[in-house]
Design an enzyme around this catalytic site. Structure first.
Site, short mmCIF file in Angstrom:
data_model
loop_
_atom_site.label_atom_id
_atom_site.label_comp_id
_atom_site.label_asym_id
_atom_site.label_seq_id
_atom_site.Cartn_x
_atom_site.Cartn_y
_atom_site.Cartn_z
N GLN A 7 -0.29 0.01 -5.59
CA GLN A 7 -1.69 -0.56 -4.92
C GLN A 7 -2.01 0.83 -4.13
O GLN A 7 -1.29 1.59 -3.78
CB GLN A 7 -1.06 -1.59 -3.78
CG GLN A 7 -2.09 -2.20 -2.94
CD GLN A 7 -1.75 -3.26 -1.99
OE1 GLN A 7 -0.86 -3.56 -2.20
NE2 GLN A 7 -2.70 -3.52 -1.12
N ASP A 8 -3.20 1.00 -4.07
CA ASP A 8 -3.99 1.99 -3.61
C ASP A 8 -3.53 3.41 -3.84
O ASP A 8 -3.02 4.40 -3.05
CB ASP A 8 -3.75 2.10 -1.98
CG ASP A 8 -4.43 0.90 -1.35
OD1 ASP A 8 -5.07 0.05 -1.97
OD2 ASP A 8 -4.11 0.67 -0.06
N GLN A 16 0.88 -1.32 0.13
CA GLN A 16 0.01 0.07 0.16
C GLN A 16 0.92 1.06 0.10
O GLN A 16 1.75 1.49 0.79
CB GLN A 16 -0.77 0.00 1.17
CG GLN A 16 -1.97 -1.03 1.10
CD GLN A 16 -2.74 -1.44 2.50
OE1 GLN A 16 -1.98 -1.12 3.69
NE2 GLN A 16 -4.08 -1.64 2.48
N ASP A 75 -6.66 -2.66 -5.56
CA ASP A 75 -7.54 -1.68 -5.25
C ASP A 75 -7.20 -0.15 -5.40
O ASP A 75 -7.34 0.49 -4.48
CB ASP A 75 -7.69 -1.92 -3.54
CG ASP A 75 -7.98 -3.19 -3.33
OD1 ASP A 75 -8.90 -4.15 -4.41
OD2 ASP A 75 -7.92 -3.48 -2.30
N ARG A 130 -14.04 -4.92 -5.59
CA ARG A 130 -14.39 -5.89 -4.54
C ARG A 130 -14.89 -4.84 -3.35
O ARG A 130 -14.28 -3.72 -3.39
CB ARG A 130 -13.23 -6.73 -4.28
CG ARG A 130 -12.07 -6.35 -3.74
CD ARG A 130 -11.05 -7.31 -3.62
NE ARG A 130 -9.90 -6.65 -3.14
CZ ARG A 130 -8.71 -7.20 -2.65
NH1 ARG A 130 -8.78 -8.78 -2.21
NH2 ARG A 130 -7.73 -6.72 -2.48
#
Length: 202
Positions: A35-36, A13, A59, A115
């Site tokens: 990520q993120d 992250q 994500d 998700r």
């Protein structure tokens, strides 16, 4: 006309942009990370991203905000998930993608549209081109079948090799896809206007 980038690489992250302010507008911006990448935070925040480029791995668009992505290019850098919405039960809208383009790096072939980070995750794609990297299932329950009862994932009038909804997971395909009548509720003003009648493009 800004580029906002997290250069840490694939270290887990690593947020590039974290937005909590209400009535936030980003035009012609590049949001770059892994990520993120983009944390669209705060359930009381309304955010508009127009003509932006957003890339990441897992994500990479996530959070609680009501956010409209209009005419954006969304690029997946690995086989993973695009969105992880944490919409609350109190919100009418979560993440809305209107007339966007979903692309990927050459080696990427298995990407989910989203998700649920939280149970009432709300994500809608319409008038959007989806590349072949989008998995036929489309959506994932994050390993919790209870999420299938509350998450709202929907699609309408999308194009491209990844837009075929016939293979979408049953809990989305059976009840969540929008009609022409439904899509009228997804104008910019209805999504972002709020009680103060905010008009972000004026």
């Amino acid at each position: 006309n800004l580029t906002i980038q997290n250069t840490a690489g694939k270290v887990g992250q690593a947020v590039a942009l974290h937005v909590e302010a209400d009535r936030s507008v980003f035009k012609n911006c590049n949001l770059v990370g892994n990520q993120d990448t983009l944390y669209a935070a705060n359930e009381k925040s309304r955010q508009l991203y127009i003509n932006c480029f957003i890339e990441g791995t897992t994500d990479f668009i996530f959070g609680e905000a009501t956010a409209l992505f209009k005419k954006c290019i969304i690029k997946s850098l690995s086989d993973s998930y695009i969105t992880a919405a944490a919409t609350t039960k109190r919100q009418h809208y979560g993440f809305v993608f209107d007339s966007c383009r979903l692309t990927s790096s050459p080696a990427v072939h298995k990407v989910y549209l989203g998700r649920p980070w939280r149970p009432y995750a709300n994500v809608v794609f319409f008038h959007t081109w989806m590349g072949a990297h989008i998995r036929p299932e489309g959506w994932h329950n994050w390993g919790n079948k209870e999420n299938e009862k509350t998450a709202f994932y929907a699609e309408y009038d999308n194009q491209g090799p990844g837009a075929d909804i016939s293979g979408r997971v049953g809990w989305v395909r059976s009840s969540k896809n929008l009609t022409k009548k439904d899509i009228k509720k997804y104008s910019l003003q209805q999504i972002l206007g709020g009680n103060d009648h905010w008009s972000p493009l004026n």
